[in-house]
Design an enzyme around this catalytic site. Structure first.
Site, PDB file in Angstrom:
ATOM      1  CE1 TYR A  48       8.322  -5.977 -14.718  1.00 14.61           C
ATOM      2  CE2 TYR A  48       7.555  -7.987 -13.833  1.00 14.61           C
ATOM      3  CZ  TYR A  48       8.303  -7.124 -14.714  1.00 14.61           C
ATOM      4  OH  TYR A  48       8.985  -7.911 -15.792  1.00 14.61           O
ATOM      5  CE  LYS A  77      11.525 -10.929 -15.010  1.00 15.21           C
ATOM      6  NZ  LYS A  77      10.200 -10.382 -14.912  1.00 15.21           N
ATOM      7  CG  HIS A 110      14.407  -6.649 -15.261  1.00 15.16           C
ATOM      8  ND1 HIS A 110      13.459  -6.136 -14.048  1.00 15.16           N
ATOM      9  CD2 HIS A 110      13.746  -6.511 -16.619  1.00 15.16           C
ATOM     10  CE1 HIS A 110      12.229  -6.090 -14.868  1.00 15.16           C
ATOM     11  NE2 HIS A 110      12.459  -6.515 -16.108  1.00 15.16           N
TER      12      HIS A 110
END
Ligand code: A2P
Length: 320
Positions: A48, A77, A110
């Site tokens: 992210y 993750k 993930h």
């Protein structure tokens, strides 16, 4: 705050703040706003590209004493380029450094998709590693070792189909305690939900609002919209709540943790209030009828020309 009990005995806050798509400049304010409003759960990931800002916000709020570390639930993750067993702990330690934490509450694989080390997003066939070359169980054992060392309290996976989750459960020494998956009325995943209930594997619903702020490149033409769905609107009107709150209450009512993303202070608070809402059986029946088996985040971005991954192999739908 409401909690769900995990197989480990830990209690996970039922509603958390999603941080995917939250811009680095906005995510710190969102995290502080959320924790101040009463959130105790923040969902993060290195891909992210905002974990350092989340870490600054956590450090800032922990320093004030408004909340203690043990009261917070922080998930992160393992990205696709660090599945090689020797890369797992270094990747986790980078995340811990970025988040300014000495342990995570939950660490997840993930995607069941592997990139070559150092590749942020595979574009060429040679930048992928097929699952057959680096089996998930090898990565999983490295996550187990991180848990044994006390770097993480719980370990789990994301985006695992029922077949992949069953295979991992058959091979693992420590069972996964979480599968974080896309979950909303258009993708109800009832079979996976039943299996996870039987095995005390908690589900987390990502994209519970349909992730309308995904980059255009991740959108398909003529996507159905979730927040504007008339059935959702009717249930919302009946209870005098918003469509977003209806979707979150639906997920919670089915026993899933929900992690709506917002960087807007009003919506952050509105979403939290959904944890106190209850839908009745007729609402749940109306919403159950909306299932389309539709994925907003279908993983097609891992399945370009020459990739060893296909939508069929990713979701194990080939044999159906
Ligand atoms: P914003 O960040 O401006 O609030 P998802 O959690 O499914 O990924 O969805 C995130 C999207 O939903 C973002 O565009 C977010 O915008 C928007 N959103 C979050 N909360 C609400 C809400 N209560 N009502 C309407 N849209 C919302």
């Amino acid at each position: 705050m409401h909690y769900f009990s995990m197989a480990s005995g830990d209690r996970i806050p039922a509603l958390g703040l999603g941080t995917w798509k939250s811009a680095p400049g906005a995510v710190a304010a969102a995290v502080i706003e959320a924790i101040t409003a009463g959130y105790r759960h923040i969902d993060c990931a290195p891909i992210y590209a905002n974990e350092p800002e989340v870490g600054q916000a956590l450090a800032q709020i922990l320093k004030t004493g408004a909340v203690a570390r043990e009261e917070l639930w922080i998930t992160s993750k393992l990205w696709n380029n660090a599945h090689a067993p020797e890369l797992v702990e270094p990747a986790l330690r980078q995340t811990l450094a970025d988040l300014q934490l000495d342990y995570l509450d939950l660490f997840l694989i993930h995607w069941p998709v592997i990139f070559a080390p150092g590749v942020l997003f595979a574009q060429q066939p040679e930048e992928y590693i097929p699952l057959a070359e680096l089996p998930i169980i090898d990565t999983w054992k490295a996550l187990e070792a991180c848990k044994t060392k006390g770097l993480v309290r719980n370990i789990g996976v994301c985006n695992f189909s029922l077949a992949k989750l069953k295979a991992l459960c058959d091979q693992a020494t420590m069972l996964p305690t979480m599968n974080q998956i896309e979950l909303h009325p258009y993708l109800q995943q009832s079979e996976l939900l039943s299996f996870c209930r039987e095995r005390t594997i908690q589900l987390t619903a990502y994209s519970p609002l349909g992730s309308g702020d995904r980059p255009e490149a991740l959108k398909k033409q003529d996507e159905p919209t979730l927040l504007d769905n008339p059935v959702v609107g009717k249930v919302a009107a009946k209870h005098r709540i918003s469509p977003a709150q209806t979707l979150l209450a639906w997920g919670l009512n089915r026993g899933a943790v929900v992690i709506p993303k917002s960087t807007n202070p009003v919506r952050i608070r509105q979403n939290l209030a959904a944890a106190d809402l209850r839908l009745d059986d007729s609402d749940m029946a109306s919403l159950a009828a909306l299932d389309l088996g539709y994925r907003f985040v279908d993983g097609a971005f891992f399945c370009g020309k020459g990739s060893p991954y296909s939508l069929g192999s990713l979701w194990d739908t080939d044999a159906r």
